[in-house]
Structures are given as C-alpha cells and as structure tokens.
Design a protein around this motif. Structure first.
Motif, PDB file in Angstrom:
ATOM      1  N   LEU A   1       0.319  -0.326   3.800  1.00 44.99           N
ATOM      2  CA  LEU A   1       1.393  -1.142   3.225  1.00 44.99           C
ATOM      3  C   LEU A   1       2.691  -0.550   3.763  1.00 44.99           C
ATOM      4  O   LEU A   1       3.229   0.418   3.221  1.00 44.99           O
ATOM      5  N   ILE A   2       3.183  -1.143   4.834  1.00 45.95           N
ATOM      6  CA  ILE A   2       4.274  -0.551   5.619  1.00 45.95           C
ATOM      7  C   ILE A   2       5.640  -1.145   5.276  1.00 45.95           C
ATOM      8  O   ILE A   2       6.606  -0.944   6.012  1.00 45.95           O
ATOM      9  N   GLU A   3       5.727  -1.851   4.155  1.00 45.51           N
ATOM     10  CA  GLU A   3       6.952  -2.599   3.840  1.00 45.51           C
ATOM     11  C   GLU A   3       8.184  -1.715   3.707  1.00 45.51           C
ATOM     12  O   GLU A   3       9.295  -2.134   4.044  1.00 45.51           O
ATOM     13  N   THR A   4       8.034  -0.477   3.201  1.00 44.92           N
ATOM     14  CA  THR A   4       9.218   0.372   3.040  1.00 44.92           C
ATOM     15  C   THR A   4       9.843   0.738   4.385  1.00 44.92           C
ATOM     16  O   THR A   4      11.031   1.046   4.449  1.00 44.92           O
ATOM     17  N   THR A   5       9.067   0.662   5.462  1.00 45.15           N
ATOM     18  CA  THR A   5       9.629   0.918   6.788  1.00 45.15           C
ATOM     19  C   THR A   5      10.462  -0.256   7.282  1.00 45.15           C
ATOM     20  O   THR A   5      11.139  -0.148   8.298  1.00 45.15           O
ATOM     21  N   ARG A   6      10.382  -1.394   6.555  1.00 47.38           N
ATOM     22  CA  ARG A   6      11.164  -2.585   6.888  1.00 47.38           C
ATOM     23  C   ARG A   6      12.210  -2.888   5.817  1.00 47.38           C
ATOM     24  O   ARG A   6      12.771  -3.967   5.777  1.00 47.38           O
ATOM     25  N   GLY A   7      12.435  -1.915   4.921  1.00 49.09           N
ATOM     26  CA  GLY A   7      13.422  -2.121   3.875  1.00 49.09           C
ATOM     27  C   GLY A   7      12.939  -2.965   2.717  1.00 49.09           C
ATOM     28  O   GLY A   7      13.748  -3.514   1.960  1.00 49.09           O
ATOM     29  N   LEU A   8      11.618  -3.077   2.556  1.00 50.84           N
ATOM     30  CA  LEU A   8      11.045  -3.915   1.512  1.00 50.84           C
ATOM     31  C   LEU A   8      10.016  -3.117   0.710  1.00 50.84           C
ATOM     32  O   LEU A   8       9.783  -1.937   0.976  1.00 50.84           O
ATOM     33  N   LEU A   9       9.402  -3.770  -0.262  1.00 50.98           N
ATOM     34  CA  LEU A   9       8.232  -3.213  -0.933  1.00 50.98           C
ATOM     35  C   LEU A   9       7.122  -4.251  -0.872  1.00 50.98           C
ATOM     36  O   LEU A   9       7.386  -5.426  -0.618  1.00 50.98           O
ATOM     37  N   PRO A  10       5.875  -3.852  -1.053  1.00 49.72           N
ATOM     38  CA  PRO A  10       4.783  -4.832  -1.014  1.00 49.72           C
ATOM     39  C   PRO A  10       5.027  -5.928  -2.043  1.00 49.72           C
ATOM     40  O   PRO A  10       5.192  -5.634  -3.233  1.00 49.72           O
ATOM     41  N   GLY A  11       5.045  -7.170  -1.588  1.00 51.38           N
ATOM     42  CA  GLY A  11       5.422  -8.266  -2.465  1.00 51.38           C
ATOM     43  C   GLY A  11       4.347  -9.287  -2.729  1.00 51.38           C
ATOM     44  O   GLY A  11       4.593 -10.266  -3.434  1.00 51.38           O
ATOM     45  N   ALA A  12       3.145  -9.080  -2.175  1.00 51.25           N
ATOM     46  CA  ALA A  12       2.053 -10.033  -2.393  1.00 51.25           C
ATOM     47  C   ALA A  12       0.907  -9.377  -3.145  1.00 51.25           C
ATOM     48  O   ALA A  12      -0.265  -9.644  -2.886  1.00 51.25           O
ATOM     49  N   GLY A  13       1.266  -8.516  -4.082  1.00 45.30           N
ATOM     50  CA  GLY A  13       0.264  -7.882  -4.933  1.00 45.30           C
ATOM     51  C   GLY A  13      -0.088  -6.459  -4.570  1.00 45.30           C
ATOM     52  O   GLY A  13      -0.793  -5.779  -5.322  1.00 45.30           O
ATOM     53  N   GLY A  14       0.378  -5.963  -3.440  1.00 45.30           N
ATOM     54  CA  GLY A  14      -0.024  -4.637  -2.985  1.00 45.30           C
ATOM     55  C   GLY A  14       0.412  -3.503  -3.893  1.00 45.30           C
ATOM     56  O   GLY A  14      -0.316  -2.521  -4.064  1.00 45.30           O
ATOM     57  N   SER A  15       1.599  -3.626  -4.493  1.00 46.86           N
ATOM     58  CA  SER A  15       2.085  -2.557  -5.361  1.00 46.86           C
ATOM     59  C   SER A  15       1.265  -2.462  -6.640  1.00 46.86           C
ATOM     60  O   SER A  15       1.318  -1.449  -7.347  1.00 46.86           O
ATOM     61  N   GLN A  16       0.507  -3.497  -6.959  1.00 49.66           N
ATOM     62  CA  GLN A  16      -0.332  -3.508  -8.159  1.00 49.66           C
ATOM     63  C   GLN A  16      -1.798  -3.247  -7.835  1.00 49.66           C
ATOM     64  O   GLN A  16      -2.484  -2.517  -8.568  1.00 49.66           O
ATOM     65  N   ARG A  17      -2.295  -3.812  -6.740  1.00 49.95           N
ATOM     66  CA  ARG A  17      -3.724  -3.672  -6.438  1.00 49.95           C
ATOM     67  C   ARG A  17      -4.045  -2.337  -5.783  1.00 49.95           C
ATOM     68  O   ARG A  17      -5.134  -1.796  -6.015  1.00 49.95           O
ATOM     69  N   LEU A  18      -3.150  -1.789  -4.958  1.00 50.70           N
ATOM     70  CA  LEU A  18      -3.460  -0.516  -4.312  1.00 50.70           C
ATOM     71  C   LEU A  18      -3.624   0.606  -5.341  1.00 50.70           C
ATOM     72  O   LEU A  18      -4.603   1.361  -5.261  1.00 50.70           O
ATOM     73  N   PRO A  19      -2.720   0.769  -6.333  1.00 52.97           N
ATOM     74  CA  PRO A  19      -2.938   1.820  -7.337  1.00 52.97           C
ATOM     75  C   PRO A  19      -4.230   1.641  -8.121  1.00 52.97           C
ATOM     76  O   PRO A  19      -4.882   2.625  -8.490  1.00 52.97           O
ATOM     77  N   ARG A  20      -4.606   0.411  -8.376  1.00 49.78           N
ATOM     78  CA  ARG A  20      -5.843   0.154  -9.118  1.00 49.78           C
ATOM     79  C   ARG A  20      -7.075   0.416  -8.264  1.00 49.78           C
ATOM     80  O   ARG A  20      -8.188   0.500  -8.792  1.00 49.78           O
ATOM     81  N   THR A  21      -6.867   0.519  -6.950  1.00 56.33           N
ATOM     82  CA  THR A  21      -7.986   0.750  -6.030  1.00 56.33           C
ATOM     83  C   THR A  21      -8.147   2.230  -5.691  1.00 56.33           C
ATOM     84  O   THR A  21      -9.256   2.759  -5.699  1.00 56.33           O
ATOM     85  N   VAL A  22      -7.041   2.912  -5.390  1.00 58.50           N
ATOM     86  CA  VAL A  22      -7.120   4.307  -4.923  1.00 58.50           C
ATOM     87  C   VAL A  22      -6.512   5.297  -5.907  1.00 58.50           C
ATOM     88  O   VAL A  22      -6.557   6.505  -5.655  1.00 58.50           O
ATOM     89  N   GLY A  23      -5.944   4.820  -7.001  1.00 58.83           N
ATOM     90  CA  GLY A  23      -5.265   5.708  -7.935  1.00 58.83           C
ATOM     91  C   GLY A  23      -3.764   5.711  -7.683  1.00 58.83           C
ATOM     92  O   GLY A  23      -3.302   5.471  -6.571  1.00 58.83           O
ATOM     93  N   PHE A  24      -3.002   5.995  -8.726  1.00 51.92           N
ATOM     94  CA  PHE A  24      -1.550   5.868  -8.624  1.00 51.92           C
ATOM     95  C   PHE A  24      -0.915   6.901  -7.701  1.00 51.92           C
ATOM     96  O   PHE A  24      -0.009   6.579  -6.933  1.00 51.92           O
ATOM     97  N   ALA A  25      -1.358   8.150  -7.744  1.00 53.07           N
ATOM     98  CA  ALA A  25      -0.719   9.181  -6.927  1.00 53.07           C
ATOM     99  C   ALA A  25      -0.904   8.888  -5.439  1.00 53.07           C
ATOM    100  O   ALA A  25       0.045   8.974  -4.650  1.00 53.07           O
TER     101      ALA A  25
END
Length: 301
Positions: free
Chosen positions: A169-193
């Motif tokens: 999820l490379i959005e921060t390298t473009r001045g953004l954050l994951p906007g299609a669910g990545g900020s929610q699904r990635l922590p639920r998949t690999v853990g928050f840290a």
C-alpha cells in the motif's frame, strides 16, 4: 442483532451448476479494441465446474483502476451476487508480471478534487461489494499488486502469490492514504503494528515475506509460464470445491459478520448460520456418507 438478522432473509437457493462456458484467453491480445473487455468471466468445466475466474486484462495500463475497468468490474461483481452456480471465484490477471498496478494516475490527474473523491468513494464501494460476495474468493497475485491492486486482493477471502510478486500500500509515497479499504483490511489481516509499518513507510513486500506476515495464504516459486500463483489458487479452489456449498457460504457469513461484533454476538450469529444448515439435504448427505464410508455427493440443496 437486528442487522445480523437481515443476513439470513430469504430462502436458501439450490446451488446446482447452470449452463457454463469457457472463455479462451486470446481475447487479451487479439481482436479489435472495440470488441475487447478489460474484465471478463471464465467458467471452468468438467471436474472444475463451479470454479469461475475473473480475468483482468487492461494491457497498456497494467490493469490500473480506470473508469472503464472499474465500471466493468462493478457490473461483473453485481452479476455474481446471486449466481448460485459459482462455488469458488478466482481473481487473476492475464498481463504478465502484474496483478493490478493500482490507481490510473493519468486519469486521476485530469480529475478535480471533487471528482477524485467521488471516484475513490466508488472504488471503496466496489471493494466492499467484492468482500460481500457470498462465495469464497481467491486473489492470484502473479506480479505487482500495489495500492488499489493490493486493496483488491485484500477484499478477497484468500490470496496466493508467486515468490517474485510485489505487494504494498504505497499511497503515502504519493501524498495519500489507502482509500479503497486498505487502511481497514490490512490491519485485520496482518495485525495493527505490521500494517502501520507497511502503510507509514509505503514498503513493498515479496511473496515469501507476505506469507510469513499472513498477508497471503500461500506463496510459491514462479514458473516459466508466469502463472504460479494462479495455479496455486486453482489448487486451493479445488480443495474448496467438493465441500458442501451452502455450508461454505454460511461459514463465510459467520466469520465475516462475527468479526464485526463482540464474541457473544458472534456466537449468536454462528448459531443462526448453523440453524440454516440443519434442514438442508447436504447435511443429511454428509451424515449418510460418513456412516456409509463413502465420499459425499453434495448438490447444494
């Protein structure tokens, strides 16, 4: 629990195979531009009847999430919501070396701020629709899955990847954050840290590291034809295919809905799902097959 009850509205439909067809893969490189689609279905036949593939082929833009691609994917996903003939759905790319490159930055650059926000809202809705599909879904990541491409894979239930795949999820390298669910699904998949580290840094991970993180279920060495993850996805789909289809779908409901609530409410959801299976012929067939020491023959009834 009122919301949970809505999940079980309506009768259980028979999950019998309907008329199927097999798409050839030549459409990705042949034919006129006007008669090609960027997203199509491929219904497997014979022993694989019930496995359906979502074929992604936006050649010149590496399956980036442009207006046409997203529109066709949305229509396709909508058509599958009530297709009981589909027992397992596999998302795969026909573009060598890439699953999905993420946002179409050329299109995005032509949008106003309001248009961009509306488009990303539509992407988020599409990923939610994919996650809500009733059948098990598998993403076969042969190559790059970046930004929205990884968000697409995360919207699937399961993921396979080639060792050489690159995911992030490379959005921060473009001045953004994951906007299609990545900020929610990635922590639920690999853990928050771990998710915070990956999103804060915009780091990419390969297939072998991804399986160690729990980002993908299986990782395999790439083969000469460049479709190792797809082959592994089919192997996984073939393990799911013989199981009782209503039971598999209800198990998905129980896990997905249960993850959204406290454990007590989750137990109630499990009980409701279990109760739906008691009167099915497949449950009776499963018990009979066990007693008679033979493989069960499930029909989805």
């Amino acid at each position: 629990m009122a919301a949970a009850r809505g999940v079980f509205a309506g009768p259980i439909k028979r999950l019998l195979p309907r008329g199927s067809f097999t798409q050839t893969r030549s459409w990705c490189s042949h034919g006129s531009v006007s008669d090609k689609k960027e997203v199509r279905l491929n219904r497997l036949e014979g022993d694989d009847n019930g496995i359906v593939e979502v074929l992604m082929c936006r050649e010149r833009a590496r399956n980036s999430l442009g207006h046409v691609f997203v529109g066709q994917m949305r229509d396709l996903v909508s058509s599958l919501q009530h297709d009981s003939a589909v027992r397992v759905l596999v998302f795969r790319s026909l573009i060598p070396g890439v699953f999905c490159a993420g946002a179409d930055l050329k299109e995005r650059a032509q949008m106003s701020n309001a248009e961009a926000e509306l488009f990303v809202h539509g992407l988020r809705s599409l990923m939610n629709d994919i996650a809500a599909l009733p059948m098990p879904t598998i993403a076969a990541v042969d190559g790059f899955a970046l930004g929205g491409g990884l968000e697409l894979a995360l919207a699937c239930d399961l993921r396979t990847a080639a060792h050489c795949a690159q995911m992030g999820l490379i959005e921060t390298t473009r001045g953004l954050l994951p906007g299609a669910g990545g900020s929610q699904r990635l922590p639920r998949t690999v853990g928050f840290a771990v998710a915070k580290e990956l999103i804060f840094t915009g780091r990419r991970v390969g297939g072998e590291q991804a399986v160690n993180l729990g980002l993908v279920n299986r990782s395999v060495p790439q083969n000469q034809t460049g479709d190792a993850a797809h082959r592994e996805a089919l192997s996984l789909a073939r393990e799911i295919l013989p199981q009782a289809p209503i039971a598999v779908r209800m198990a998905k409901v129980a896990m997905n809905r249960g993850a959204e609530v406290d454990i007590s409410s989750g137990m109630a959801i499990e009980g409701m799902c279990y109760a739906r299976l008691i009167p099915t012929r497949d449950r009776q067939e499963g018990m009979a097959a066990f007693i008679e020491k033979r493989p069960p023959r499930y029909t989805g009834e």
